[in-house]
Design an enzyme around this catalytic site. Structure first.
Site, PDB file in Angstrom:
ATOM      1  CB  SER A   1       2.514   2.245  -1.144  1.00 48.92           C
ATOM      2  OG  SER A   1       2.098   2.715   0.128  1.00 48.92           O
TER       3      SER A   1
ATOM      4  CE1 TYR B   1      -0.206  -2.206  -0.296  1.00 50.04           C
ATOM      5  CE2 TYR B   1       0.508  -0.376   1.085  1.00 50.04           C
ATOM      6  CZ  TYR B   1      -0.076  -0.844  -0.081  1.00 50.04           C
ATOM      7  OH  TYR B   1      -0.516   0.044  -1.029  1.00 50.04           O
TER       8      TYR B   1
END
Length: 342
Positions: free
Chosen positions: A146, A171
């Site tokens: 990501s 995350y």
């Protein structure tokens, strides 16, 4: 991908996974999709995606292999990556050539409220994938990282050569961990792995927790939208079709390095758009103005994302070419059909 291969797609009921499984099946590859269909967002959308690829409502049954009614070369099973016995069972039975791991607990803000979900899915689940790939001598593991790994860097564009040692959400930390874990397996076991740092992906069948989806829903229903940091944020919005083209090419091109066959790429549009302008594109597609509530930036959010995709362009010919206005119009058209069927 000229040669037809057997490919596992994890997260196949998710946004990117659904589109990839569908495209690979259309190209004639033998595709197996798995997903745990968790309740992070409305599971009706996940089942609707599966239905779009010919997977019936039996998909809710755990572990059962459901044959697609549309693609004879596609089947789906509801499996949790944390269940290592089920994961290994599928690998041992199916004998995959390649794996694309898109399953993950997504969302920056949700990771602040539910940290354990991220460790279970993104760390424990990923080690099961890595170990199953090692044991079954998989030719190439492609996995989702990501853009959040860059943290709040103000150096633009963001390059895979940049240091990514300061994540600002759990995350992001789990995605950085995935890259480190993959590197270890590439180094120790000569397992070819490629990590893709996705930049804000949008389009039809998208995730309802994403800002563009929430904006469209609120504007359609005459509700105000929440605009963080007074709209002074930039995102490298990347249309789903461009992402899938890139994914296909990446899957087909495992790293060739002898010592450590490991690679990380950015995959984005390389053309950041101001949040305010993206909202204007939604307003235009809906032919309706938004009522805006301006709020401060949220914990874990970053001010700007801007992908340097030069290595992906040079090495595999990746060229995103969908203008934001076109991509947003396509999403809004799908949104109306899905949420307001006549």
């Amino acid at each position: 991908m000229a040669k037809k291969e057997k490919i596992l797609v994890t997260g196949a009921a998710g946004f990117i996974g659904f589109h990839l499984a569908k495209k690979l099946a259309e190209k004639g590859h033998e595709v197996v999709g798995i997903d745990n269909i968790n309740g992070y967002y409305d599971t009706r959308l996940k089942y609707a995606r599966l239905n779009e690829t010919g997977i019936s409502s039996d998909a809710e049954n755990w572990g059962e292999a459901i044959q697609s009614k549309i693609y004879p070369n596609y089947k789906f099973s509801r499996v949790n990556l944390e269940d290592h016995e089920k994961v290994f069972e599928i690998f041992n039975r199916e004998k995959f050539d390649k794996v694309c791991n898109l399953a993950a607990q997504a969302g920056v803000r949700y990771s602040i409220e539910n940290p354990f979900a991220y460790i279970d899915s993104n760390i424990v689940g990923f080690i099961h994938i890595l170990e199953a790939c090692r044991q079954n001598k998989i030719k190439h593991l492609v996995y989702a990282s990501s853009s959040s790994v860059y943290g709040d860097s103000d150096k633009m564009p963001l390059s895979t050569d940049d240091k990514v040692d300061n994540p600002i959400s759990l995350y992001a930390a789990t995605k950085k961990s995935n890259e480190l874990m993959a590197h270890t397996y590439s180094h120790l076991y000569n397992l070819p792995t490629t990590g893709l740092r996705f930049f804000t992906v949008y389009g039809p069948w998208g995730r309802p927790d994403m800002a563009y989806y929430l904006f469209t829903k609120a504007i359609t229903e005459g509700q105000p939208i929440k605009v963080f940091n007074n709209g002074e944020m930039y995102r490298d919005f990347t249309y789903i079709d461009d992402i899938i083209k890139g994914l296909e090419r990446v899957i087909d091109n495992p790293p060739k390095y002898e010592e450590t066959p490991y690679k990380i790429y950015n995959i984005g549009n390389s053309n950041p758009v101001k949040l305010q302008h993206f909202i204007e594109a939604i307003e235009k597609a809906l032919n309706k103005k938004a009522e805006k509530i301006y709020l401060p930036i949220q914990p874990g959010d970053v001010l700007k994302t801007f992908a340097d995709v030069s290595s992906l362009t040079e090495e595999i010919g990746y060229r995103p070419n969908t203008p934001v206005q076109e991509g947003v119009a396509n999403f809004v058209e799908w949104y109306k059909k899905f949420h307001q069927p006549e």
